[in-house]
Design a protein around this motif. Structure first.
Motif, PDB file in Angstrom:
ATOM      1  N   ARG A 125       0.998  -1.196  -0.054  1.00 19.62           N
ATOM      2  CA  ARG A 125       0.103   0.063  -0.060  1.00 19.62           C
ATOM      3  C   ARG A 125       0.885   1.146   0.009  1.00 19.62           C
ATOM      4  O   ARG A 125       0.490   2.259  -0.700  1.00 19.62           O
ATOM      5  CB  ARG A 125      -0.945  -0.002   1.263  1.00 19.62           C
ATOM      6  CG  ARG A 125      -2.220  -1.040   1.140  1.00 19.62           C
ATOM      7  CD  ARG A 125      -2.932  -0.783   2.303  1.00 19.62           C
ATOM      8  NE  ARG A 125      -4.217  -1.965   2.272  1.00 19.62           N
ATOM      9  CZ  ARG A 125      -5.284  -1.955   1.586  1.00 19.62           C
ATOM     10  NH1 ARG A 125      -5.426  -0.715   0.985  1.00 19.62           N
ATOM     11  NH2 ARG A 125      -6.130  -2.794   1.692  1.00 19.62           N
ATOM     12  N   PRO A 126       2.077   1.389   0.693  1.00 20.07           N
ATOM     13  CA  PRO A 126       2.769   2.406   0.766  1.00 20.07           C
ATOM     14  C   PRO A 126       3.274   3.011  -0.620  1.00 20.07           C
ATOM     15  O   PRO A 126       3.497   4.272  -0.858  1.00 20.07           O
ATOM     16  CB  PRO A 126       3.780   2.447   1.737  1.00 20.07           C
ATOM     17  CG  PRO A 126       3.248   1.321   2.851  1.00 20.07           C
ATOM     18  CD  PRO A 126       2.280   0.620   1.860  1.00 20.07           C
ATOM     19  N   VAL A 127       3.567   1.745  -1.531  1.00 20.35           N
ATOM     20  CA  VAL A 127       4.194   2.086  -2.853  1.00 20.35           C
ATOM     21  C   VAL A 127       3.075   3.366  -3.815  1.00 20.35           C
ATOM     22  O   VAL A 127       3.539   4.052  -4.305  1.00 20.35           O
ATOM     23  CB  VAL A 127       4.302   0.751  -3.595  1.00 20.35           C
ATOM     24  CG1 VAL A 127       4.816   1.163  -5.054  1.00 20.35           C
ATOM     25  CG2 VAL A 127       5.258  -0.077  -2.563  1.00 20.35           C
ATOM     26  N   VAL A 173       3.406   6.639  -2.277  1.00 19.74           N
ATOM     27  CA  VAL A 173       4.739   7.103  -2.873  1.00 19.74           C
ATOM     28  C   VAL A 173       4.693   7.643  -4.241  1.00 19.74           C
ATOM     29  O   VAL A 173       4.814   8.870  -4.760  1.00 19.74           O
ATOM     30  CB  VAL A 173       5.786   6.123  -2.765  1.00 19.74           C
ATOM     31  CG1 VAL A 173       7.033   6.888  -3.622  1.00 19.74           C
ATOM     32  CG2 VAL A 173       6.158   5.953  -1.341  1.00 19.74           C
ATOM     33  N   ALA A 174       3.922   6.919  -4.900  1.00 19.37           N
ATOM     34  CA  ALA A 174       3.459   7.347  -6.469  1.00 19.37           C
ATOM     35  C   ALA A 174       2.590   8.380  -6.532  1.00 19.37           C
ATOM     36  O   ALA A 174       3.073   9.282  -7.332  1.00 19.37           O
ATOM     37  CB  ALA A 174       2.930   6.090  -7.109  1.00 19.37           C
ATOM     38  N   GLY A 175       1.754   8.548  -5.539  1.00 16.34           N
ATOM     39  CA  GLY A 175       0.891   9.724  -5.890  1.00 16.34           C
ATOM     40  C   GLY A 175       1.669  10.753  -5.443  1.00 16.34           C
ATOM     41  O   GLY A 175       1.460  11.929  -6.165  1.00 16.34           O
ATOM     42  N   ILE A 176       2.523  11.113  -4.462  1.00 19.33           N
ATOM     43  CA  ILE A 176       3.301  12.042  -4.128  1.00 19.33           C
ATOM     44  C   ILE A 176       4.187  12.437  -5.423  1.00 19.33           C
ATOM     45  O   ILE A 176       4.351  13.646  -5.669  1.00 19.33           O
ATOM     46  CB  ILE A 176       4.338  11.840  -2.877  1.00 19.33           C
ATOM     47  CG1 ILE A 176       3.373  11.754  -1.747  1.00 19.33           C
ATOM     48  CG2 ILE A 176       5.120  12.857  -2.650  1.00 19.33           C
ATOM     49  CD1 ILE A 176       3.862  11.139  -0.284  1.00 19.33           C
ATOM     50  N   VAL A 177       4.710  11.543  -6.046  1.00 14.78           N
ATOM     51  CA  VAL A 177       5.784  11.726  -7.199  1.00 14.78           C
ATOM     52  C   VAL A 177       5.068  12.298  -8.174  1.00 14.78           C
ATOM     53  O   VAL A 177       5.324  13.271  -8.801  1.00 14.78           O
ATOM     54  CB  VAL A 177       6.512  10.373  -7.555  1.00 14.78           C
ATOM     55  CG1 VAL A 177       7.011  10.636  -8.902  1.00 14.78           C
ATOM     56  CG2 VAL A 177       7.332   9.786  -6.586  1.00 14.78           C
ATOM     57  N   LEU A 178       3.516  11.940  -8.476  1.00 15.44           N
ATOM     58  CA  LEU A 178       2.830  12.615  -9.498  1.00 15.44           C
ATOM     59  C   LEU A 178       2.591  14.036  -9.199  1.00 15.44           C
ATOM     60  O   LEU A 178       2.522  14.908 -10.079  1.00 15.44           O
ATOM     61  CB  LEU A 178       1.478  11.780  -9.550  1.00 15.44           C
ATOM     62  CG  LEU A 178       1.550  10.601 -10.907  1.00 15.44           C
ATOM     63  CD1 LEU A 178       1.529  11.321 -12.129  1.00 15.44           C
ATOM     64  CD2 LEU A 178       2.700   9.688 -10.517  1.00 15.44           C
ATOM     65  N   PHE A 179       2.385  14.315  -7.822  1.00 16.09           N
ATOM     66  CA  PHE A 179       1.934  15.768  -7.508  1.00 16.09           C
ATOM     67  C   PHE A 179       3.252  16.716  -7.608  1.00 16.09           C
ATOM     68  O   PHE A 179       3.139  17.738  -8.142  1.00 16.09           O
ATOM     69  CB  PHE A 179       1.608  15.713  -6.087  1.00 16.09           C
ATOM     70  CG  PHE A 179       0.314  15.173  -5.739  1.00 16.09           C
ATOM     71  CD1 PHE A 179      -0.521  14.957  -6.592  1.00 16.09           C
ATOM     72  CD2 PHE A 179      -0.084  14.372  -4.243  1.00 16.09           C
ATOM     73  CE1 PHE A 179      -1.917  14.461  -6.258  1.00 16.09           C
ATOM     74  CE2 PHE A 179      -0.968  14.115  -4.164  1.00 16.09           C
ATOM     75  CZ  PHE A 179      -2.027  13.887  -5.118  1.00 16.09           C
TER      76      PHE A 179
END
Length: 401
Positions: free
Chosen positions: A159-161, A164-170
């Motif tokens: 789940r944390p992956v 992390v991906a969401g933050i990278v997209l932001f």
């Protein structure tokens, strides 16, 4: 060129996020409580719904990019995809995962918007080089993503992956907002208003009115379908060749990465070749070469034979998409380029749907090695046809390319 490099890095980040998550969706389904007997079916469903919705939405987003701006569409896509990743990390059953994957298909549109900005940020004669750099970013992400996702998942869990991906997209959205300049498109106010009044049917009519654009969309469809015919069965094919499925996933990942690294080295060589000799000649040679190597891979000579040939596959296959994109650039007016790239994304997404389905039928009916054989024949035949129609035949239609 600043736009080109920034958008290429952002595309690499998006590609890393995608490829470090998608291979693990079957594992995630198991974590959500789906039984082993149903996980294959649900994997197919959650994969396909994204491609279906993305294919439907791509022309709409492409049209909005032409009328409202490419930069805002890229930012919109990055933010919405980031939200979708975070929501995916919060789901509790397979139906919620299905909905978030559908939402991801709806959110898609970063790549065509970014690709359009790349093509408009440089002179037309440099479009091949710029799109080659962009394609390199995509390939680098495809190489890094799977192994990075496996390491992160092993350390912090599944789940944390997604978070992390969401933050990278932001972060990618913020980078585009602050550092990418909207390319100038020379359109009068009357032309801009007229573009807003046209319908999607009118946009498709523009494509159908030019044989070259129709041909390019079919090539996008065939190419993406061929890629997705092979990727899902690679681990199984490797397992068959080595006689056991133990370690097959890791070994197939290594083979894909080796091919991807070869592609990183040769992408810009293909772009340069296309600029000098013609994009359709590059498409023809890349398709034909890929087809011949896939035919050789269908021969059961062992894992080392297959792995060595995958290097050649990587060298040839990367020449197709940047050349296709450059050919679209040459054959479209700047004012409609976003919607045409959107339509090319639709063709690719539908290819992503059809490819795995066809591969599963062939594997079930006649055997897994025949997927490589049929795909190789298909790409070689298409490559030869492209050469006959758009390289030899162009002498009779010099104004069309």
């Amino acid at each position: 060129m600043r736009n080109v490099w920034i958008l290429s890095v952002c595309m690499a980040a998006l590609s890393i996020c995608y490829t470090m998550l998608v291979p693990f969706l079957p594992v995630y389904l198991l974590e959500l409580g789906v039984g082993e007997g149903s996980v294959a079916m649900w994997s197919g469903v959650v994969f396909s719904v994204t491609f279906l919705v993305a294919g439907i939405m791509a022309p709409i987003w492409g049209r909005m990019a032409d009328t409202h701006g490419k930069k805002i569409m890229a930012i919109r896509a990055a933010v919405l995809i980031g939200i979708t990743y975070i929501l995916t990390g919060m789901v509790t059953d397979q139906w919620q995962l299905f909905l978030t994957r559908a939402l991801m298909g709806f959110a898609n549109g970063f790549m065509p918007a970014a690709m359009t900005m790349v093509s408009l940020s440089v002179p037309q004669e440099k479009a091949g080089t710029a799109l080659g750099i962009f394609q390199t970013g995509l390939i680098v992400g495809n190489v890094i993503g799977p192994s990075l996702g496996g390491m992160v998942e092993a350390v912090i869990g599944m789940r944390p992956v997604f978070y992390v991906a969401g933050i990278v997209l932001f972060v990618a959205a913020a980078v585009v907002y602050f550092f990418v300049k909207e390319p100038h498109v020379a359109m009068s106010e009357e032309e801009r208003q007229q573009a807003k009044k046209t319908s999607l049917r009118d946009d498709w009519r523009i494509v159908r009115s030019k044989k070259v654009l129709t041909e390019l969309l079919w090539l996008f469809f065939i190419m993406q379908g061929a890629i997705l015919m092979l990727q899902p069965i690679l681990a199984l094919y490797v397992g068959r060749m080595q006689g056991t499925m133990e370690g097959a996933a890791m070994l197939s990942g290594m083979i894909l990465s080796i091919g991807g690294m070869a592609g990183v080295v040769t992408t810009n060589l293909w772009a340069s070749f296309g600029q000098r000799k013609g994009y359709f000649k590059a498409i023809s040679f890349a398709l034909t070469g890929t087809g011949i190597v896939l035919l050789l891979q269908s021969l059961p000579f062992g894992i080392w034979w297959f792995g060595a040939l995958q290097v050649l596959v990587g060298c040839f296959i990367v020449g197709v998409n940047p050349s296709l994109s450059a050919a679209v650039t040459v054959n479209t007016e700047p004012g409609v380029r976003g919607r045409v790239f959107g339509m090319s994304t639709t063709a690719q997404q539908f290819g992503c749907m059809v490819g795995p389905l066809f591969a599963s039928i062939v594997t079930t009916v006649i055997g897994i090695q025949y997927v490589f054989l049929i795909t190789g024949v298909l790409l070689a035949v298409v490559g030869i046809r492209v050469y006959r129609v758009w390289v030899i035949g162009v002498r009779k239609r010099p104004g069309e390319i």
